[in-house]
Design an enzyme around this catalytic site. Structure first.
Site, PDB file in Angstrom:
ATOM      1  N   HIS A  35       0.828  -1.212   0.000  1.00  0.00           N
ATOM      2  CA  HIS A  35       0.000   0.000   0.000  1.00  0.00           C
ATOM      3  C   HIS A  35       0.865   1.267   0.000  1.00  0.00           C
ATOM      4  CE1 HIS A  35      -4.037  -1.767   0.271  1.00  0.00           C
ATOM      5  NE2 HIS A  35      -3.439  -2.734   0.940  1.00  0.00           N
ATOM      6  N   THR A  36       2.041   1.148  -0.528  1.00  0.00           N
ATOM      7  CA  THR A  36       2.922   2.312  -0.655  1.00  0.00           C
ATOM      8  C   THR A  36       2.955   2.835  -2.087  1.00  0.00           C
ATOM      9  OG1 THR A  36       4.693   0.694  -0.836  1.00  0.00           O
ATOM     10  CG2 THR A  36       4.495   1.835   1.269  1.00  0.00           C
ATOM     11  N   GLU A 159      -6.693  -1.127 -16.008  1.00  0.00           N
ATOM     12  CA  GLU A 159      -7.309  -1.551 -14.747  1.00  0.00           C
ATOM     13  C   GLU A 159      -8.019  -0.370 -14.067  1.00  0.00           C
ATOM     14  OE1 GLU A 159      -5.871  -4.703 -12.836  1.00  0.00           O
ATOM     15  OE2 GLU A 159      -7.008  -4.376 -11.006  1.00  0.00           O
ATOM     16  N   ASP A 171       2.066  -3.718  -9.701  1.00  0.00           N
ATOM     17  CA  ASP A 171       1.828  -5.037 -10.284  1.00  0.00           C
ATOM     18  C   ASP A 171       2.161  -5.064 -11.769  1.00  0.00           C
ATOM     19  OD1 ASP A 171       0.898  -5.379  -7.742  1.00  0.00           O
ATOM     20  OD2 ASP A 171      -1.217  -5.484  -8.300  1.00  0.00           O
TER      21      ASP A 171
HETATM   22  C1  GLA Z   1      -2.841  -4.302  -5.167  1.00  0.00           C
HETATM   23  C2  GLA Z   1      -2.627  -3.152  -6.153  1.00  0.00           C
HETATM   24  C3  GLA Z   1      -1.197  -2.625  -6.050  1.00  0.00           C
HETATM   25  C4  GLA Z   1      -0.820  -2.308  -4.612  1.00  0.00           C
HETATM   26  C5  GLA Z   1      -1.181  -3.449  -3.681  1.00  0.00           C
HETATM   27  C6  GLA Z   1      -0.988  -3.116  -2.231  1.00  0.00           C
HETATM   28  O1  GLA Z   1      -2.039  -5.386  -5.529  1.00  0.00           O
HETATM   29  O2  GLA Z   1      -2.889  -3.587  -7.463  1.00  0.00           O
HETATM   30  O3  GLA Z   1      -1.056  -1.508  -6.887  1.00  0.00           O
HETATM   31  O4  GLA Z   1      -1.414  -1.114  -4.206  1.00  0.00           O
HETATM   32  O5  GLA Z   1      -2.524  -3.875  -3.859  1.00  0.00           O
HETATM   33  O6  GLA Z   1       0.363  -2.930  -1.956  1.00  0.00           O
END
Ligand code: GLA
Length: 387
Positions: A35-36, A159, A171
């Site tokens: 969540h960064t 997305e 991701d």
């Molecule tokens: C999901 C989102 C990423 C990231 C994570 C938490 O995987 O797609 O962009 O924010 O959650 O780290």
């Protein structure tokens, strides 16, 4: 070569004529830095040997015809006539085509068969693998000459806009840029990255799946983003140069504690601390200190559970069970949270005991067996040739 490649190629030949382009697109793990990314901070993901394989070819009639091997379903649409589908999986593909068209890229119709072994909706980014894999395939098939970063951004926008999840860039970034035996420290503001060696013959990365699914789109993720933005707004009143939590130090946050809503404060403190942990974790890896790294993973989990509040009973049960096993260096929930997977760093010799004890303890606590995967860090999305 991944053993799914001939399987998907074979399936393609059952549906369509011609020789397709074959693309292997990996899922990801994230060692630390959760969540960064959407706070312009730091993450440390690696691409995995769990993948989605695509077989894609041109077609002359302007149609896009997709076959999902895993769902045993098909979806057809006219290029440019995209509609959200109740099947859900076509949205990730249509979203990518849509972004290419919006970016002014010239495409034609395609025939596409895809399938893989990334657990779906488990927090290993099967969606980014679909987006990145198709983006890579389109770029190559239509000779578009987009660079890797363009593909990452198009996939992320697919997305954000078509699927409707305000995910960060991690991701899609690791999906395209991953390399075997290394994790990437990504600066989610500048998008600069650094390869950090991640290879120890005596250690394994173990992903344990709660088998509880919670759709990312379903609110809490976007709520957390909003809370971080609220924190930034409050702090910006004191320092207009603050653009994101990336610019906030622990001292600054503490100095203004009384002006920030208490829940928002805890969210912000977690993010600021997690960014510090990524830096400390990279330093530990560079000096081959996996014990310290494992400790940081444990602290990351505590923050996600208590301050960011995105863990769940099941994720906590898996993490607690893992930590009771001798030879586990660290364990934490991974990805967006609420369901999905944990990631643990485990001594190779301890993996069998890990599998037995974590399964047993998790089942005793939740009434269901988890699914445990030992994963390897492999290359990002790439084309392959069956010869
Ligand atoms: C999901 C989102 C990423 C990231 C994570 C938490 O995987 O797609 O962009 O924010 O959650 O780290």
């Amino acid at each position: 070569m991944n053993s799914l490649v001939p399987v998907i190629a074979e399936r393609f030949s059952k549906h369509f004529p011609g020789k397709p382009l074959l693309v292997v697109s990996p899922g990801r793990v994230n060692l630390i830095g959760e969540h960064t990314d959407y706070n312009e901070g730091f993450v440390l993901p690696g691409a995995t040997d769990k993948v989605v394989v695509f077989a894609v070819a041109h077609r002359a009639d302007g149609l896009c015809h997709f076959v999902s091997r895993d769902f045993d379903q098909e979806y057809r649409c006219e290029l440019g006539q995209f509609h959200r589908s109740p099947l859900h999986w076509p949205d990730y593909l249509q979203g990518v085509l849509d972004q290419f068209l919006k970016a002014g890229q010239r495409l034609g119709g395609i025939s596409c068969v895809f399938g893989g072994d990334i657990p779906i909706g488990a927090g290993m980014s099967s969606s980014a693998a679909i987006e990145g894999g198709l983006a890579f395939a389109l770029n190559s098939l239509f000779g578009l000459k987009l660079d890797s970063l363009d593909l990452v951004k198009l996939a992320q926008k697919a997305e954000n806009e078509f699927v409707g999840v305000r995910c960060g860039i991690m991701d899609q970034f690791i999906n395209i840029f991953g390399q075997a035996k290394t994790v990437l420290k990504i600066d989610c503001r500048s998008l600069e990255f650094e390869h950090v060696p991640f290879e120890r013959e005596d250690l394994r990365v173990v992903v344990s799946d709660t088998l509880v699914r919670r759709e990312l789109a379903s609110s809490e993720y976007n709520v957390r983003r909003g809370q971080c933005e609220a924190g930034v707004q409050a702090l910006r009143a004191h320092d207009p140069s603050i653009r994101s939590l990336r610019d906030v130090t622990l001292d600054l946050l503490r100095d203004h504690r009384s002006e920030v809503d208490p829940v928002v404060y805890r969210r912000c403190e977690y993010v600021v601390r997690e960014n510090i942990r990524v830096a400390e974790g990279c330093a530990a890896l560079l000096r081959n200190d996996f014990a310290v790294f494992g400790g940081l993973m444990n602290m990351s989990h505590a923050g996600l559970r208590d301050d960011y509040e995105v863990s769940s009973v099941e994720l906590n049960a898996l993490v607690d069970a893992a930590r009771r096993v001798p030879g586990v260096l660290g364990s934490r929930m991974m990805g967006a949270g609420f369901g999905g997977c944990t990631i643990s760093l485990v001594e190779a010799g301890a993996v069998p005991e890990f599998e037995t004890r974590v399964s047993r303890d998790y089942e005793a606590e939740t009434g269901r067996a988890p699914k445990i995967h030992v994963v390897r860090i492999e290359a990002g999305t790439h084309a392959v040739d069956l010869g």
